[in-house]
Design an enzyme around this catalytic site. Structure first.
Site, PDB file in Angstrom:
ATOM      1  N   ALA A   1       0.836  -1.209   0.000  1.00  0.00           N
ATOM      2  CA  ALA A   1       0.000   0.000   0.000  1.00  0.00           C
ATOM      3  C   ALA A   1       0.870   1.259   0.000  1.00  0.00           C
ATOM      4  O   ALA A   1       0.588   2.221  -0.728  1.00  0.00           O
ATOM      5  CB  ALA A   1      -0.931  -0.012   1.209  1.00  0.00           C
TER       6      ALA A   1
ATOM      7  N   ARG B   1      15.410  -6.515  15.084  1.00  0.00           N
ATOM      8  CA  ARG B   1      15.394  -5.642  16.262  1.00  0.00           C
ATOM      9  C   ARG B   1      16.765  -4.964  16.263  1.00  0.00           C
ATOM     10  O   ARG B   1      17.771  -5.595  15.966  1.00  0.00           O
ATOM     11  CB  ARG B   1      15.148  -6.448  17.527  1.00  0.00           C
ATOM     12  CG  ARG B   1      13.837  -7.266  17.459  1.00  0.00           C
ATOM     13  CD  ARG B   1      13.328  -7.668  18.815  1.00  0.00           C
ATOM     14  NE  ARG B   1      12.247  -8.647  18.730  1.00  0.00           N
ATOM     15  CZ  ARG B   1      10.949  -8.342  18.714  1.00  0.00           C
ATOM     16  NH1 ARG B   1      10.570  -7.080  18.772  1.00  0.00           N
ATOM     17  NH2 ARG B   1      10.032  -9.284  18.650  1.00  0.00           N
ATOM     18  N   CYS B   2      16.780  -3.675  16.577  1.00  0.00           N
ATOM     19  CA  CYS B   2      18.029  -2.919  16.412  1.00  0.00           C
ATOM     20  C   CYS B   2      18.252  -2.002  17.612  1.00  0.00           C
ATOM     21  O   CYS B   2      18.062  -0.784  17.535  1.00  0.00           O
ATOM     22  CB  CYS B   2      17.924  -2.108  15.110  1.00  0.00           C
ATOM     23  SG  CYS B   2      19.392  -1.195  14.681  1.00  0.00           S
TER      24      CYS B   2
ATOM     25  N   ASP C   1       5.602  -0.892  19.119  1.00  0.00           N
ATOM     26  CA  ASP C   1       5.970   0.162  20.059  1.00  0.00           C
ATOM     27  C   ASP C   1       7.472   0.504  20.017  1.00  0.00           C
ATOM     28  O   ASP C   1       7.854   1.678  19.919  1.00  0.00           O
ATOM     29  CB  ASP C   1       5.583  -0.385  21.444  1.00  0.00           C
ATOM     30  CG  ASP C   1       5.604   0.656  22.496  1.00  0.00           C
ATOM     31  OD1 ASP C   1       6.470   0.550  23.360  1.00  0.00           O
ATOM     32  OD2 ASP C   1       4.796   1.603  22.432  1.00  0.00           O
TER      33      ASP C   1
ATOM     34  N   ASP D   1       0.548  -8.222  18.664  1.00  0.00           N
ATOM     35  CA  ASP D   1       0.186  -8.042  20.078  1.00  0.00           C
ATOM     36  C   ASP D   1      -1.030  -7.139  20.327  1.00  0.00           C
ATOM     37  O   ASP D   1      -1.620  -7.178  21.398  1.00  0.00           O
ATOM     38  CB  ASP D   1       1.379  -7.468  20.858  1.00  0.00           C
ATOM     39  CG  ASP D   1       2.535  -8.441  20.965  1.00  0.00           C
ATOM     40  OD1 ASP D   1       2.320  -9.646  20.734  1.00  0.00           O
ATOM     41  OD2 ASP D   1       3.662  -7.997  21.255  1.00  0.00           O
TER      42      ASP D   1
ATOM     43  N   ASP E   1      -1.110  -3.997  20.961  1.00  0.00           N
ATOM     44  CA  ASP E   1      -0.820  -3.286  22.209  1.00  0.00           C
ATOM     45  C   ASP E   1      -0.350  -1.845  21.970  1.00  0.00           C
ATOM     46  O   ASP E   1       0.470  -1.328  22.727  1.00  0.00           O
ATOM     47  CB  ASP E   1       0.253  -4.056  23.004  1.00  0.00           C
ATOM     48  CG  ASP E   1       1.566  -4.171  22.234  1.00  0.00           C
ATOM     49  OD1 ASP E   1       1.572  -3.930  21.006  1.00  0.00           O
ATOM     50  OD2 ASP E   1       2.583  -4.514  22.859  1.00  0.00           O
TER      51      ASP E   1
END
Ligand code: F6P
Length: 319
Positions: A22, A72-73, A103, A127, A129
């Protein structure tokens, strides 16, 4: 020509590909040049950035995972590392960035925005969240994966008259456990947002057994305790035949549901709309079926809350 980049970061979620598609298609529709950053923020640092064309996002809307890879960094917290990342964008004339993630990814996005790269977040995590949106991309698919597993486990729980403890993802968030517990008719749902009293769970199972109930399903979010631990705790109080199932990363894979694809398409395109209008430093979301934007500050202002009304209902229906 205006130039925009897109990346996926953190734990992958089904529907991320639909969101990438998109962003890319809407950008090109609006006359932008669009770039994909591979391996999340890591790829910004290592300059793993490539121009994307319409065809590059063909045949991915139905696929789980993320075409752009994810990582993940933690080192992105370092201002020196970010300077390098910003230089890699600026050298190409890219001044806008869409970050699809959860997050933690939004933290990096917020910093980049403050340092001059116009950045908008798109909520991609199983999640569910994240503040500022009723649903995150991937939640519906993961929920359906769990419900399918619960239905299957229930068959064997019934045959053998056992108590099953099913561990689902959610370190700090109970949405998956709660929704799957309601949808799967679980007798007990244990979530990180509430105090878990295993003794009370044991007493309820025992009361059920005394009424002739032969089997029981407990859904526990990983952030509360492991399924194994839950079984051990339970057996301290009652003599019950338990089996434990840890659903693990199967919850993050699989082809996205129709709902997740539509949500990802709407949110991805909306992120581009905002950047085009000069709006950044925020995350897009859907609230009461309306597309909304929420500043990163507001997203981070408080912990995400579960739906307390649904939680209460789950307890009323599982008596
Ligand atoms: O944030 C998504 C999530 O799947 C969580 O539910 C889970 O706790 C975590 O990621 C697992 O992360 P990893 O795949 O890095 O072990």
């Amino acid at each position: 020509m205006k130039k925009l980049a897109v990346l996926t970061s953190g734990g992958d979620s089904p529907g991320m590909n639909a969101a990438i598609r998109a962003v890319v298609r809407k950008s090109i529709f609006e006359g932008y040049e669009v770039y994909g950053v591979y391996q999340g923020f890591q790829g910004l640092i290592t300059d793993n950035i490539e121009k994307l064309e319409l065809g590059d996002v063909g045949d991915i809307i139905q696929r789980g995972g993320t075409k752009l890879f994810s990582a993940r960094c933690p080192e992105f917290i370092d201002a020196g590392v970010r300077k390098n990342a910003i230089e890699n964008l600026s050298r190409r004339g890219i001044d806008s960035l869409v970050v699809i993630g959860g997050d933690g990814s939004y933290r990096g996005a917020e910093r980049l925005d403050a340092e001059g790269i116009m950045t908008v977040g798109v909520p991609g995590t199983i999640d569910n969240d994240i503040n500022g949106t009723d649903f995150t991309i991937g939640f519906d698919t993961a929920l359906n994966t769990i419900v399918d597993a619960v239905d299957k486990i229930r068959d064997t729980a019934t045959s053998h008259e056992r108590t099953f403890i099913i561990e689902v993802m959610g370190r700090d968030a109970g949405d998956l456990a709660l929704w799957a517990g309601v949808a799967g008719g679980a007798e007990t749902i244990l979530i990180p947002e509430d105090v878990s009293d295993v003794k009370a769970v044991a007493e309820r199972i025992e009361a059920g057994m005394n009424r002739g109930k032969k089997h029981s399903i407990i859904i526990v979010a990983e952030g509360v305790m492991s399924a194994g631990e839950c079984g051990r705790e339970l057996r301290k109080y009652i003599n019950v035949d338990t089996r434990e199932s840890v659903l693990g990363h199967m919850q993050r894979g699989g082809k996205p549901t129709g709902s997740d694809r539509v949500l990802a398409s709407r949110l991805g395109a909306f992120a581009v709309d905002l950047l085009k209008d000069g709006v950044s430093g925020c995350a897009v979301g859907i609230e009461n079926n309306r597309l909304t934007e929420t500043s990163f500050d507001e997203v981070f202002a408080e912990d995400h809350q579960i739906d307390r009304v649904l939680y209460k209902l789950s307890q009323e229906l599982s008596i």
